[in-house]
Scaffold this motif. Structure first.
Motif, short mmCIF file in Angstrom:
data_model
loop_
_atom_site.label_atom_id
_atom_site.label_comp_id
_atom_site.label_asym_id
_atom_site.label_seq_id
_atom_site.Cartn_x
_atom_site.Cartn_y
_atom_site.Cartn_z
N VAL A 24 0.84 -1.20 0.00
CA VAL A 24 0.00 0.00 0.00
C VAL A 24 0.87 1.25 0.00
CG1 VAL A 24 -1.69 1.32 1.34
CG2 VAL A 24 -1.93 -1.16 1.11
N ALA A 25 1.88 1.28 0.87
CA ALA A 25 2.74 2.47 0.98
C ALA A 25 3.50 2.73 -0.31
CB ALA A 25 3.72 2.29 2.15
N LEU A 26 4.07 1.68 -0.90
CA LEU A 26 4.86 1.86 -2.12
C LEU A 26 3.99 2.18 -3.33
CD1 LEU A 26 7.52 -1.01 -1.75
CD2 LEU A 26 7.82 1.44 -1.36
N LEU A 27 2.80 1.61 -3.38
CA LEU A 27 1.90 1.92 -4.49
C LEU A 27 1.52 3.40 -4.47
CD1 LEU A 27 0.16 0.98 -6.89
CD2 LEU A 27 -1.66 0.47 -5.23
N LEU A 28 1.18 3.93 -3.30
CA LEU A 28 0.83 5.34 -3.19
C LEU A 28 2.02 6.23 -3.54
CD1 LEU A 28 -1.33 5.31 0.07
CD2 LEU A 28 -2.13 5.54 -2.29
N GLN A 29 3.22 5.84 -3.12
CA GLN A 29 4.40 6.64 -3.45
C GLN A 29 4.67 6.64 -4.94
OE1 GLN A 29 7.77 5.46 -1.08
NE2 GLN A 29 6.69 5.77 0.85
N ALA A 30 4.49 5.47 -5.59
CA ALA A 30 4.73 5.39 -7.03
C ALA A 30 3.70 6.21 -7.81
CB ALA A 30 4.69 3.93 -7.48
N LEU A 31 2.45 6.19 -7.35
CA LEU A 31 1.39 6.87 -8.09
C LEU A 31 1.42 8.38 -7.91
CD1 LEU A 31 -1.64 4.46 -7.46
CD2 LEU A 31 -0.41 4.81 -9.61
N PHE A 32 1.71 8.84 -6.69
CA PHE A 32 1.53 10.26 -6.38
C PHE A 32 2.82 11.03 -6.12
CE2 PHE A 32 -2.43 8.15 -4.94
CZ PHE A 32 -3.32 8.78 -5.81
N LEU A 33 3.91 10.33 -5.84
CA LEU A 33 5.15 11.02 -5.52
C LEU A 33 6.29 10.67 -6.47
CD1 LEU A 33 5.15 10.64 -1.61
CD2 LEU A 33 4.35 12.57 -2.97
N ALA A 34 6.05 9.78 -7.42
CA ALA A 34 7.09 9.32 -8.35
C ALA A 34 8.27 8.71 -7.60
CB ALA A 34 7.56 10.46 -9.26
#
Length: 235
Positions: A103-113
């Motif tokens: 969950v944490a890495l998916l959100l970082q990849a989607l919204f923070l590059a």
């Protein structure tokens, strides 16, 4: 002096396109069974305790925030960072830590590059699987040897962090070593991470120990969430 010079960081976690497609797909496919097991376990344990779901969500938020603190590694143009998965493994166990990391890495990849979608599986392997299982094993291994709660948590946080970067180095070296021997490339990557990750691991150990000791004094029941029994099957 080299570490103090301004240098752009080109990646956080394993960036999009950094691994060849076959390697990226292999890491992703191999982590899917653990993610499925994590979802199943989450549903079972939510039925056992109404506090379990918000506690897991809080830990996912903590892993998200902690792993968003980049420290540039000038030699190879990437970043080191604390992980938070050692703490998660102590509190909710390694399988749930894999799900929290996803969950944490998916959100970082989607919204923070930070990291990429193609390399998400490899990032989960290093941070969630290796980091989580190492942290869990170290903590419970030391506790079985009668180490204090603080010492066991410190070692779990520190070694979980270092294991994460050892795995990241292996993932990069195995896919990108080319004509060079695997060991040579792996050694170069490990040495590149050493100046930043060595102190970060120690700091993460201290953070993990402080958090676990604080929880044990204020809400000791939270330390038993990883051992909740599965909900009985419905007829």
């Amino acid at each position: 002096m080299l570490l103090l010079l301004p240098h752009p960081a080109h990646a956080m976690h394993l960036a999009e396109g950094l691994l060849p497609f076959g390697w990226a797909a292999g890491w992703t496919l191999s982590v899917l069974p653990l993610l499925a097991l994590g979802v199943t376990r989450l549903r079972q344990r939510m039925a056992q305790s109404p506090l379990y779901s918000p506690f897991v969500a809080m830990l996912a938020a903590a892993v998200f925030v902690v792993s968003c603190m980049p420290v540039p590694v000038p030699i190879i143009g990437t970043c080191s960072h604390p992980c938070g998965t050692g703490l998660a493994a102590v509190l909710i166990g390694p399988v749930m830590t894999v799900l929290v990391t996803f969950v944490a890495l998916l959100l970082q990849a989607l919204f923070l590059a930070h990291g990429g979608l193609s390399t998400l599986g490899a990032d989960i392997w290093s941070m969630g699987v290796v980091g989580g299982f190492v942290g869990y094993a170290i903590f419970h291994g030391l506790r079985s040897l009668r180490a204090s709660l603080g010492v066991a948590a410190f070692a779990a946080g520190m070694l979980s962090d270092w294991a994460t970067y050892a795995m990241t180095s292996f993932e990069l070296a195995s896919a990108l070593h080319g004509a060079q021997p695997l060991g040579t490339t792996l050694g170069t990557l490990l040495l590149s991470f050493l100046p930043t990750q060595l102190p970060l691991g120690i700091l993460e150990g201290a953070f993990t120990a402080g958090a676990v000791v604080f929880i044990s004094r204020r809400r000791p029941a939270l330390l038993k969430f990883h051992a909740l029994p599965a909900a009985p099957a419905t007829p």
